[in-house]
Design an enzyme around this catalytic site. Sequence first.
Site, short mmCIF file in Angstrom:
data_model
loop_
_atom_site.label_atom_id
_atom_site.label_comp_id
_atom_site.label_asym_id
_atom_site.label_seq_id
_atom_site.Cartn_x
_atom_site.Cartn_y
_atom_site.Cartn_z
N GLU A 156 -0.52 -5.37 -9.43
CA GLU A 156 0.71 -6.05 -9.83
C GLU A 156 0.58 -7.48 -9.34
O GLU A 156 0.47 -7.71 -8.13
CB GLU A 156 1.94 -5.38 -9.23
CG GLU A 156 3.23 -6.02 -9.74
CD GLU A 156 4.46 -5.58 -8.97
OE1 GLU A 156 5.37 -6.42 -8.83
OE2 GLU A 156 4.50 -4.43 -8.51
N CYS B 50 9.48 -9.87 -7.58
CA CYS B 50 8.52 -9.93 -8.68
C CYS B 50 9.23 -9.97 -10.02
O CYS B 50 8.63 -10.34 -11.03
CB CYS B 50 7.58 -8.74 -8.62
SG CYS B 50 8.38 -7.19 -8.24
#
Length: 532
Positions: free
Chosen positions: A257, A294
């Site tokens: 990620e 994020c």
Amino acid sequence: MSVQSVLIDGRWRASSGRRTFRAVDPATGEELAEEYPISPWEEVEEAINAAARCFRIVRTWPGARFARFLEEYAKGIEQRVDAIVAAAHRETALPVTPRLREAELPRTLSQMRQAAEAAREGSWRRPIIDSRLNIRSQFGPIGPVVVFGPNNFPLAFNSVSGGDFVAAVAAGNPVIAKGHSSHPTTTRLLAEAAQEAAETTEMPPGFVQLIYRTSHEDGCRLVSHRLVGATGYTGSRRAGLVLKDAADRAGKPIYLELSSINPVFVLEGALAERSEQIADEFTASCLLGTGQFCTNPGLVVVRQSELGEQFLAQVRERFESSSPGTLLSAGVREQLASSVRRLVEAGAELVCGGHVLEERRFCFENTLLRVTGERFLENADVLQTEAFGNASLFVFARSVDQMVEIAEILEGNLTGSVYTDTSGTDDDGYDRIVPALRKRVGRLLNDKMPTGVAVTAAMNHGGPYPATGHPHFTAVGIPTAVPRFAMLECYDNVRPSRLPPELQDKNPTGRLWRYIDGTWTLGDVKPVGQGE
């Protein structure tokens, strides 16, 4: 103060490394007292070998054994709440309440217990049986998993307690946790609870191991080692791609990620109907956690119109009246400043903020930038630079057609949002933008900001590159996140007594979903030739 121990092969022991580091309190800019080791390669390889020995013991164990460990671990965390939350606050400056105690810690425990249930129930294995050909397959554990945790979620994404960790354990794998240098004490306290749970539930030595830091070269050797099954990584794009290159060359799965700007398209009807409300929602989302999520909305696309200008002015007023929060580290502050400079050099204009605040704590002005749709399309690569923190770029498109062009040129993202009115005047714009946006994002939202990632099986916390390294997986959601750390195992003409319980004719629990002869069912395999 003595150097803290590492957890290797079932015991806490002094590191053989001579180099050390200390975390820094972001609220004061001062080093914390605890000293932690940087593990040399010999120590890292000891952990790998211990995990491999452990895997040879547990690789055929039933899911219930791993479920017991996870449940016991969750209880151990609950017994250490005050110490863990205090350490996380000191190392990250994230608020004790509500962020750490009322939000992130319950989330961490919830996903841990969901993973335990998934391990026990077993449907994550996706058993498939062709009774006519006597071919049967399912997912099984892949081997020792390495987890690199990020700086921004010291509990829910921690390398020894977060989503990657619990998914790897639910799949039946030992875990080597590589702690983040920003919060080593938090990680140590969690690992102490994990090791205590491992001993209580009689897991073999090496089932959970912790090293705090390695050299970059040794990190690459770790993810590419022949005994490592897979790696989970959450962090910067630059470091992640270095690890990916090493893992790829060795043929080792690595789930990354990386970075995401999470575009938000706000259509004219929505602005005419409720611009003040959307400005409130956007400001709350963008400044949540000082923008260090994020899923932070780092790109907003609106029409070049009076309503668009009014909306930016409303957001600017809110940004300027909100006190900037504390950033996680000096490195985050420096990278944010660098990203804002890069956006300006590429043609964006500062609307507000844009500067480091000269304080002891790590902080940066709440920042808004703007750019025309034409300029964005001309320089899209640079203008999609992630400004990780309390900053966002507004793009003013001349038409819905240009909004569609912008959606088409976007890099991969975790999320994409479209705000529309409730009367239907934005329906045509939505229908034109979404087909392009849908293929650029893992999660599509309508009339909702992207921050907040529910831990549910239906969640996708993933997306096309550079949001992640591969668009087929999610890092959040049980049991959907579990098969990342598994391999597909097929059995052809294997005698019934030699099959794993999940692939035998009788459903071992009555709760296990299996795909038998073309149908998902909780039932048993019927004799060949026998119908329903």
